[in-house]
Design a protein around this motif. Structure first.
Motif, PDB file in Angstrom:
ATOM      1  N   THR A  92      25.255  30.277  54.344  1.00 41.68           N
ATOM      2  CA  THR A  92      25.123  28.629  53.421  1.00 41.68           C
ATOM      3  C   THR A  92      25.109  28.991  51.772  1.00 41.68           C
ATOM      4  O   THR A  92      26.119  27.924  51.222  1.00 41.68           O
ATOM      5  N   LEU A  93      25.003  30.304  51.770  1.00 41.73           N
ATOM      6  CA  LEU A  93      25.615  30.605  50.324  1.00 41.73           C
ATOM      7  C   LEU A  93      26.527  30.619  49.716  1.00 41.73           C
ATOM      8  O   LEU A  93      27.298  30.983  49.130  1.00 41.73           O
ATOM      9  N   SER A  94      27.610  31.216  50.724  1.00 42.25           N
ATOM     10  CA  SER A  94      28.688  31.620  51.179  1.00 42.25           C
ATOM     11  C   SER A  94      29.474  30.621  50.807  1.00 42.25           C
ATOM     12  O   SER A  94      31.023  30.661  50.222  1.00 42.25           O
ATOM     13  N   THR A  95      29.392  29.940  51.316  1.00 37.62           N
ATOM     14  CA  THR A  95      29.637  28.047  51.138  1.00 37.62           C
ATOM     15  C   THR A  95      29.893  27.554  49.337  1.00 37.62           C
ATOM     16  O   THR A  95      30.436  26.912  49.758  1.00 37.62           O
ATOM     17  N   ARG A  96      28.797  28.137  49.264  1.00 42.31           N
ATOM     18  CA  ARG A  96      29.093  27.422  47.576  1.00 42.31           C
ATOM     19  C   ARG A  96      29.731  28.563  46.909  1.00 42.31           C
ATOM     20  O   ARG A  96      30.051  28.200  45.428  1.00 42.31           O
ATOM     21  N   ALA A  97      29.750  29.522  47.075  1.00 36.04           N
ATOM     22  CA  ALA A  97      30.539  30.724  46.132  1.00 36.04           C
ATOM     23  C   ALA A  97      31.694  30.322  46.154  1.00 36.04           C
ATOM     24  O   ALA A  97      32.532  29.594  46.625  1.00 36.04           O
ATOM     25  N   VAL A  98      31.890  30.666  44.772  1.00 34.11           N
ATOM     26  CA  VAL A  98      33.614  30.239  44.426  1.00 34.11           C
ATOM     27  C   VAL A  98      34.308  31.057  44.688  1.00 34.11           C
ATOM     28  O   VAL A  98      34.520  32.541  44.715  1.00 34.11           O
ATOM     29  N   GLN A  99      35.142  31.154  45.005  1.00 33.92           N
ATOM     30  CA  GLN A  99      36.612  31.492  46.052  1.00 33.92           C
ATOM     31  C   GLN A  99      37.458  31.989  44.728  1.00 33.92           C
ATOM     32  O   GLN A  99      38.297  30.909  44.573  1.00 33.92           O
ATOM     33  N   ILE A 100      38.262  32.922  44.578  1.00 31.32           N
ATOM     34  CA  ILE A 100      38.684  33.487  43.444  1.00 31.32           C
ATOM     35  C   ILE A 100      40.042  34.189  44.433  1.00 31.32           C
ATOM     36  O   ILE A 100      39.358  35.305  45.264  1.00 31.32           O
ATOM     37  N   ALA A 126      42.215  36.768  48.884  1.00 34.57           N
ATOM     38  CA  ALA A 126      40.967  36.213  48.481  1.00 34.57           C
ATOM     39  C   ALA A 126      39.389  36.716  48.492  1.00 34.57           C
ATOM     40  O   ALA A 126      39.418  37.705  49.105  1.00 34.57           O
ATOM     41  N   THR A 127      39.074  36.525  47.524  1.00 34.76           N
ATOM     42  CA  THR A 127      36.859  37.421  47.660  1.00 34.76           C
ATOM     43  C   THR A 127      36.739  35.964  47.073  1.00 34.76           C
ATOM     44  O   THR A 127      36.751  35.240  46.640  1.00 34.76           O
ATOM     45  N   LYS A 128      34.984  36.063  47.561  1.00 33.17           N
ATOM     46  CA  LYS A 128      34.047  35.206  46.724  1.00 33.17           C
ATOM     47  C   LYS A 128      32.639  35.278  46.537  1.00 33.17           C
ATOM     48  O   LYS A 128      32.624  36.709  46.630  1.00 33.17           O
ATOM     49  N   MET A 129      32.855  34.491  45.112  1.00 29.28           N
ATOM     50  CA  MET A 129      32.416  35.288  43.469  1.00 29.28           C
ATOM     51  C   MET A 129      30.772  34.577  43.455  1.00 29.28           C
ATOM     52  O   MET A 129      30.065  33.332  43.304  1.00 29.28           O
ATOM     53  N   LEU A 130      29.586  35.548  43.057  1.00 25.60           N
ATOM     54  CA  LEU A 130      28.245  34.453  43.170  1.00 25.60           C
ATOM     55  C   LEU A 130      28.003  34.715  41.521  1.00 25.60           C
ATOM     56  O   LEU A 130      28.423  36.278  41.364  1.00 25.60           O
ATOM     57  N   GLY A 131      27.600  34.205  40.828  1.00 25.01           N
ATOM     58  CA  GLY A 131      26.620  34.616  39.771  1.00 25.01           C
ATOM     59  C   GLY A 131      28.308  34.500  38.533  1.00 25.01           C
ATOM     60  O   GLY A 131      29.489  34.636  39.076  1.00 25.01           O
ATOM     61  N   ARG A 132      28.012  34.877  37.013  1.00 23.31           N
ATOM     62  CA  ARG A 132      28.554  35.214  36.209  1.00 23.31           C
ATOM     63  C   ARG A 132      29.558  36.603  36.479  1.00 23.31           C
ATOM     64  O   ARG A 132      30.921  36.391  36.308  1.00 23.31           O
ATOM     65  N   VAL A 133      29.113  37.388  37.124  1.00 23.99           N
ATOM     66  CA  VAL A 133      30.075  39.075  37.282  1.00 23.99           C
ATOM     67  C   VAL A 133      29.770  38.858  38.365  1.00 23.99           C
ATOM     68  O   VAL A 133      28.467  39.019  38.877  1.00 23.99           O
ATOM     69  N   LEU A 178      34.829  41.231  38.508  1.00 28.14           N
ATOM     70  CA  LEU A 178      34.971  39.873  37.853  1.00 28.14           C
ATOM     71  C   LEU A 178      34.401  39.124  37.379  1.00 28.14           C
ATOM     72  O   LEU A 178      33.074  39.314  37.662  1.00 28.14           O
ATOM     73  N   THR A 179      34.958  38.422  36.616  1.00 31.54           N
ATOM     74  CA  THR A 179      34.287  37.049  36.675  1.00 31.54           C
ATOM     75  C   THR A 179      34.837  36.004  35.346  1.00 31.54           C
ATOM     76  O   THR A 179      35.978  36.136  36.141  1.00 31.54           O
ATOM     77  N   LEU A 180      34.181  35.065  35.900  1.00 30.44           N
ATOM     78  CA  LEU A 180      34.876  33.832  35.173  1.00 30.44           C
ATOM     79  C   LEU A 180      34.497  33.417  33.511  1.00 30.44           C
ATOM     80  O   LEU A 180      34.921  32.380  33.427  1.00 30.44           O
ATOM     81  N   ASP A 181      33.428  34.067  33.006  1.00 30.40           N
ATOM     82  CA  ASP A 181      33.299  33.507  31.575  1.00 30.40           C
ATOM     83  C   ASP A 181      34.051  34.624  30.905  1.00 30.40           C
ATOM     84  O   ASP A 181      33.788  35.222  30.465  1.00 30.40           O
ATOM     85  N   PRO A 182      34.917  33.894  29.934  1.00 27.30           N
ATOM     86  CA  PRO A 182      35.857  34.077  29.238  1.00 27.30           C
ATOM     87  C   PRO A 182      34.737  35.115  27.659  1.00 27.30           C
ATOM     88  O   PRO A 182      35.778  35.618  27.678  1.00 27.30           O
ATOM     89  N   SER A 183      33.731  34.650  27.931  1.00 25.16           N
ATOM     90  CA  SER A 183      32.913  35.541  27.035  1.00 25.16           C
ATOM     91  C   SER A 183      32.481  37.001  27.397  1.00 25.16           C
ATOM     92  O   SER A 183      32.519  38.092  26.396  1.00 25.16           O
TER      93      SER A 183
END
Length: 123
Positions: free
Chosen positions: A62-70, A78-85, A95-100
């Motif tokens: 269930t957690l994997s279905t809500r993970a961001v796929q990048i 393609a891989t799934k990412m949990l959290g900021r890093v 990997l990170t989606l946080d620009p800071s």
């Protein structure tokens, strides 16, 4: 320090190890065939480990279905990412989606709430 792996893969590996641990515990119960109570305890503990594995697999599913796929910029998969890093599940690229956080060294502490991170820096 052992290398960091993708969070989803780590949790799945833990669930798989629970299955093997449960089977080994049940197998140990066979050595106590003469004493049915001890054998039953081992069998129940092994069954609980296997049921725990089922719960962990359902939870990570269930957690994997809500993970961001990048798409990983390094390997292009393609891989799934949990959290900021997180790490790429294929090539272990940070990997990170946080620009800071772009350009900073990979640290698991970035996934913790800021209050906890600041408290650990003060100590």
């Amino acid at each position: 320090m052992k290398p960091y792996k993708n969070k989803i893969n780590r949790i799945r590996s833990f669930a798989l190890s629970l299955i093997f641990i449960g089977v080994v515990i049940m197998y140990l119960g066979i050595f106590f065939r003469k004493n049915e109570i001890i054998m039953l305890i081992f069998m129940v503990l092994g069954l609980l480990a296997i049921l725990g594995s089922t719960v962990v697999y359902a939870w990570i599913g269930t957690l994997s279905t809500r993970a961001v796929q990048i798409v990983c910029p390094n390997c292009g998969k393609a891989t799934k990412m949990l959290g900021r890093v997180d790490m790429c599940g294929h090539c272990r690229e940070p990997l990170t989606l946080d620009p800071s956080l772009e350009g900073k060294e990979f640290d698991v502490a970035y996934n913790r709430p800021e209050s906890k991170k600041e408290a650990s820096k003060k100590k």
